[in-house]
Design a protein around this motif. Structure first.
Motif, PDB file in Angstrom:
ATOM      1  N   VAL A  56     -16.045   9.387  31.739  1.00 19.13           N
ATOM      2  CA  VAL A  56     -16.217   9.328  30.282  1.00 19.13           C
ATOM      3  C   VAL A  56     -14.911   9.015  29.540  1.00 19.13           C
ATOM      4  O   VAL A  56     -14.852   9.074  28.320  1.00 19.13           O
ATOM      5  CB  VAL A  56     -16.826  10.647  29.736  1.00 19.13           C
ATOM      6  N   ALA A  66     -25.787   7.898  26.457  1.00 19.46           N
ATOM      7  CA  ALA A  66     -24.874   9.019  26.706  1.00 19.46           C
ATOM      8  C   ALA A  66     -24.662   9.175  28.202  1.00 19.46           C
ATOM      9  O   ALA A  66     -25.538   8.866  29.009  1.00 19.46           O
ATOM     10  CB  ALA A  66     -25.427  10.318  26.116  1.00 19.46           C
ATOM     11  N   LYS A  67     -23.472   9.651  28.582  1.00 18.55           N
ATOM     12  CA  LYS A  67     -23.135   9.890  29.980  1.00 18.55           C
ATOM     13  C   LYS A  67     -22.838  11.385  30.159  1.00 18.55           C
ATOM     14  O   LYS A  67     -21.970  11.932  29.485  1.00 18.55           O
ATOM     15  CB  LYS A  67     -21.911   9.042  30.365  1.00 18.55           C
ATOM     16  N   ILE A  68     -23.583  12.028  31.061  1.00 14.57           N
ATOM     17  CA  ILE A  68     -23.393  13.458  31.333  1.00 14.57           C
ATOM     18  C   ILE A  68     -22.311  13.624  32.399  1.00 14.57           C
ATOM     19  O   ILE A  68     -22.347  12.955  33.426  1.00 14.57           O
ATOM     20  CB  ILE A  68     -24.712  14.095  31.817  1.00 14.57           C
ATOM     21  N   THR A  82     -25.078  21.102  28.412  1.00 12.45           N
ATOM     22  CA  THR A  82     -24.930  19.771  29.008  1.00 12.45           C
ATOM     23  C   THR A  82     -23.804  19.057  28.269  1.00 12.45           C
ATOM     24  O   THR A  82     -23.924  18.763  27.075  1.00 12.45           O
ATOM     25  CB  THR A  82     -26.237  18.963  28.877  1.00 12.45           C
ATOM     26  N   TYR A  83     -22.692  18.811  28.963  1.00 13.58           N
ATOM     27  CA  TYR A  83     -21.557  18.105  28.356  1.00 13.58           C
ATOM     28  C   TYR A  83     -21.750  16.604  28.545  1.00 13.58           C
ATOM     29  O   TYR A  83     -22.002  16.129  29.660  1.00 13.58           O
ATOM     30  CB  TYR A  83     -20.243  18.525  29.013  1.00 13.58           C
ATOM     31  N   LEU A  84     -21.613  15.854  27.457  1.00 17.40           N
ATOM     32  CA  LEU A  84     -21.821  14.408  27.553  1.00 17.40           C
ATOM     33  C   LEU A  84     -20.951  13.668  26.553  1.00 17.40           C
ATOM     34  O   LEU A  84     -20.463  14.237  25.572  1.00 17.40           O
ATOM     35  CB  LEU A  84     -23.306  14.070  27.334  1.00 17.40           C
ATOM     36  N   LYS A  85     -20.768  12.380  26.854  1.00 17.48           N
ATOM     37  CA  LYS A  85     -20.096  11.493  25.911  1.00 17.48           C
ATOM     38  C   LYS A  85     -21.144  10.539  25.358  1.00 17.48           C
ATOM     39  O   LYS A  85     -21.910   9.944  26.129  1.00 17.48           O
ATOM     40  CB  LYS A  85     -18.989  10.691  26.598  1.00 17.48           C
ATOM     41  N   THR A  92     -30.807  18.426  33.399  1.00 18.82           N
ATOM     42  CA  THR A  92     -29.769  17.384  33.458  1.00 18.82           C
ATOM     43  C   THR A  92     -28.795  17.680  34.591  1.00 18.82           C
ATOM     44  O   THR A  92     -28.685  18.813  35.061  1.00 18.82           O
ATOM     45  CB  THR A  92     -29.002  17.336  32.121  1.00 18.82           C
ATOM     46  N   PRO A 142     -24.713  16.272  36.343  1.00 12.64           N
ATOM     47  CA  PRO A 142     -23.523  15.420  36.160  1.00 12.64           C
ATOM     48  C   PRO A 142     -23.743  14.026  36.745  1.00 12.64           C
ATOM     49  O   PRO A 142     -24.352  13.878  37.806  1.00 12.64           O
ATOM     50  CB  PRO A 142     -22.434  16.174  36.932  1.00 12.64           C
ATOM     51  N   GLN A 190     -25.522  11.684  35.331  1.00  9.84           N
ATOM     52  CA  GLN A 190     -26.759  11.106  34.818  1.00  9.84           C
ATOM     53  C   GLN A 190     -26.487  10.314  33.536  1.00  9.84           C
ATOM     54  O   GLN A 190     -25.630  10.667  32.740  1.00  9.84           O
ATOM     55  CB  GLN A 190     -27.733  12.252  34.510  1.00  9.84           C
ATOM     56  N   GLU A 242     -27.593   4.165  28.899  1.00  9.66           N
ATOM     57  CA  GLU A 242     -26.519   4.394  29.879  1.00  9.66           C
ATOM     58  C   GLU A 242     -27.077   4.562  31.288  1.00  9.66           C
ATOM     59  O   GLU A 242     -28.032   5.302  31.508  1.00  9.66           O
ATOM     60  CB  GLU A 242     -25.736   5.648  29.478  1.00  9.66           C
TER      61      GLU A 242
END
Length: 352
Positions: free
Chosen positions: A91, A234-236, A249-252, A304, A306, A308, A313
Motif C-alpha cells: 500500500v 481498496a487494498k487490505i 480491517t486496515y486498508l488503503k 476480509t 490481508p 485482498q 483493486e
C-alpha cells in the motif's frame, strides 16, 4: 490536502522508530521526543514492544509537512516479524530505508532492498547515527552504491555541476537534459526517483535531530503525488482487533471514496461498513467518508484477509518472505481443543 503513504523500514537497531519520532516532533505532531529506551515512543504502544524495545506490529502516524499530509507506516525491523512488514509494502507510495551509519549495509538491509525492488517502490535513504565516532560519509556512500544501487546519491549536498553529473549517469533522459542545459530541473529528478533510477540519500542522527529537517524537506520537494481513479477500490493489508475486541480491517483506498454504511461486496458476500477510523499512534478519529490515497481501519467486515482487493483493486500476490521458525502448540492438561480453535482462527486472520 495532498497526501502520501510512506513506509519506514530498516534492519533492527538502525534507529527507525527514533527517526519516526523525530519527524513527528519536527512536524509539530508531538510536543516531546519519545525514546524506545524510555518506553514512551509514539508508535511502539504494545506492552511487549515497550518491554523488548522493538517494533512488532506495523503502526500508523499522520502528520503534515507544509501542505503535504504524510501517512507514515512504521514497520517491524526484526527478521522474525518480516511478514508483518511485507504486508505493508503493497500500500506504499514511497519508502524510507534507514541504514545504521555505524554498521553500514546489513544482510537484512539487502533483503529489504530486494523486496522494495520487487514491489517497485521508490526509496529515500536516511543514513542514521552519523554522530557516532568512526562513521565516514564517503565510505558509506560507496557501500550503498556497491551493495544496493549505483543510483544512491547524496541529496544533502548543494546542487552543483558534480551533483547534476552524478544524476545524469543514472538515466538517459537526465543525461540529455544535462548536456543541453548544464543542469537538471526538479520535475525530471522527481520522475527519476519515482521510476527507481535515483535513490536520494541523506545523512544525520535521528536522536540528535541532525539532518532530519533537511530529509523531511527532501520528501516534500522530490516526491510525486499519485493520481487515483474515480471508481472505488481498496487494498487490505492488515487485520487486527481493538481493546474491545472489534475486528478491524486496515486498508488503503486506491480509487473513489468510501462512506460509513456503504455496502462492500467481496468473496461472494456483502457487508456494511459500520465505522471508518483514521489511526495515528494509539488514538484514532472516526470519519463519515474517506477518499482515495488514505489509509484507514474499518469495522463491520468479518471475513476480509490481508492482500485482498476490494472494488476495482486486484488481490496481491502471496508474500515472498517465509517464517524461519515453525511452531507447535501444546495445550495444558484439561484444556478443550474446541475452546482454543476459535482463538487460533482469530490469530490466523491477524498473522496469516
Amino acid at each position: 490536502m495532498n497526501k502520501l503513504v510512506i513506509g519506514i523500514l530498516a534492519h533492527v537497531d538502525a534507529g527507525k522508530t527514533t527517526l519516526s519520532e523525530s519527524m513527528l516532533y519536527l512536524s509539530g505532531k508531538i510536543g516531546k521526543l519519545g525514546r524506545v529506551d524510555n518506553q514512551d515512543a509514539y508508535l511502539d504502544t504494545y506492552e511487549l514492544e515497550k518491554m523488548r524495545g522493538i517494533t512488532i506490529f506495523a503502526k500508523q502516524a499522520v502528520f503534515d509537512i507544509g501542505d503535504l499530509r504524510i501517512i507514515l507506516l512504521d514497520t517491524p525491523g526484526h527478521v522474525d516479524f518480516s511478514a508483518e512488514m511485507e504486508r505493508t509494502l503493497q500500500v506504499l507510495d514511497y519508502a524510507i530505508l534507514v541504514v545504521n551509519g555505524a554498521d553500514g549495509v546489513q544482510g537484512h538491509t539487502k533483503t529489504l532492498w530486494r523486496l522494495l525492488n520487487m514491489y517497485h517502490i521508490p526509496v529515500f535513504i536516511f543514513v542514521n547515527k552519523m554522530d557516532q565516532i568512526g562513521t565516514n560519509k564517503e565510505e558509506l556512500l560507496k557501500e550503498l552504491k556497491s551493495n544496493l544501487n549505483d543510483g544512491c546519491i547524496d541529496f544533502g549536498q548543494t546542487p552543483s555541476i558534480d551533483f547534476y553529473d552524478e544524476l545524469a549517469m543514472c538515466d538517459e533522459e537526465m543525461m540529455e537534459y544535462f548536456l543541453e542545459k548544464g543542469k537538471i530541473e526538479v520535475p525530471i529528478i522527481k520522475k527519476a526517483i519515482r521510476d527507481r533510477k535515483v535513490f536520494p540519500c541523506y545523512f544525520g542522527s535521528a536522536l540528535k535531530l541532525m539532518g532530519v529537517k533537511e530529509f523531511m524537506q527532501g520528501l516534500v520537494q522530490f516526491t510525486i503525488l499519485p493520481s487515483y481513479p474515480e471508481e472505488f477500490g481498496a487494498k487490505i493489508f492488515k487485520i487486527a482487533r481493538d481493546e474491545q475486541g472489534n475486528r478491524l480491517t486496515y486498508l488503503k483506498i486506491t480509487g473513489g471514496k468510501l462512506k460509513v454504511r456503504d455496502t462492500i461486496s467481496y468473496g461472494g458476500q456483502e457487508e456494511k461498513v459500520n465505522q471508518i477510523r483514521i489511526y495515528s499512534g494509539q488514538k484514532y478519529e472516526t470519519v463519515n467518508e474517506i477518499e482515495a490515497g488514505f489509509v484507514c481501519a474499518v469495522t463491520g467486515l468479518s471475513l476480509t484477509r490481508p492482500g485482498q482487493g476490494l472494488g476495482i483493486e486486484k488481490a496481491s500476490a502471496a508474500p515472498i518472505l517465509e517464517p524461519v521458525l515453525s511452531y507447535q502448540i501444546i495445550l495444558p492438561d484439561g484444556c478443550d481443543p474446541r475452546w482454543i480453535l476459535p482463538k487460533l482462527r482469530q490469530l490466523e486472520e491477524e498473522v496469516p
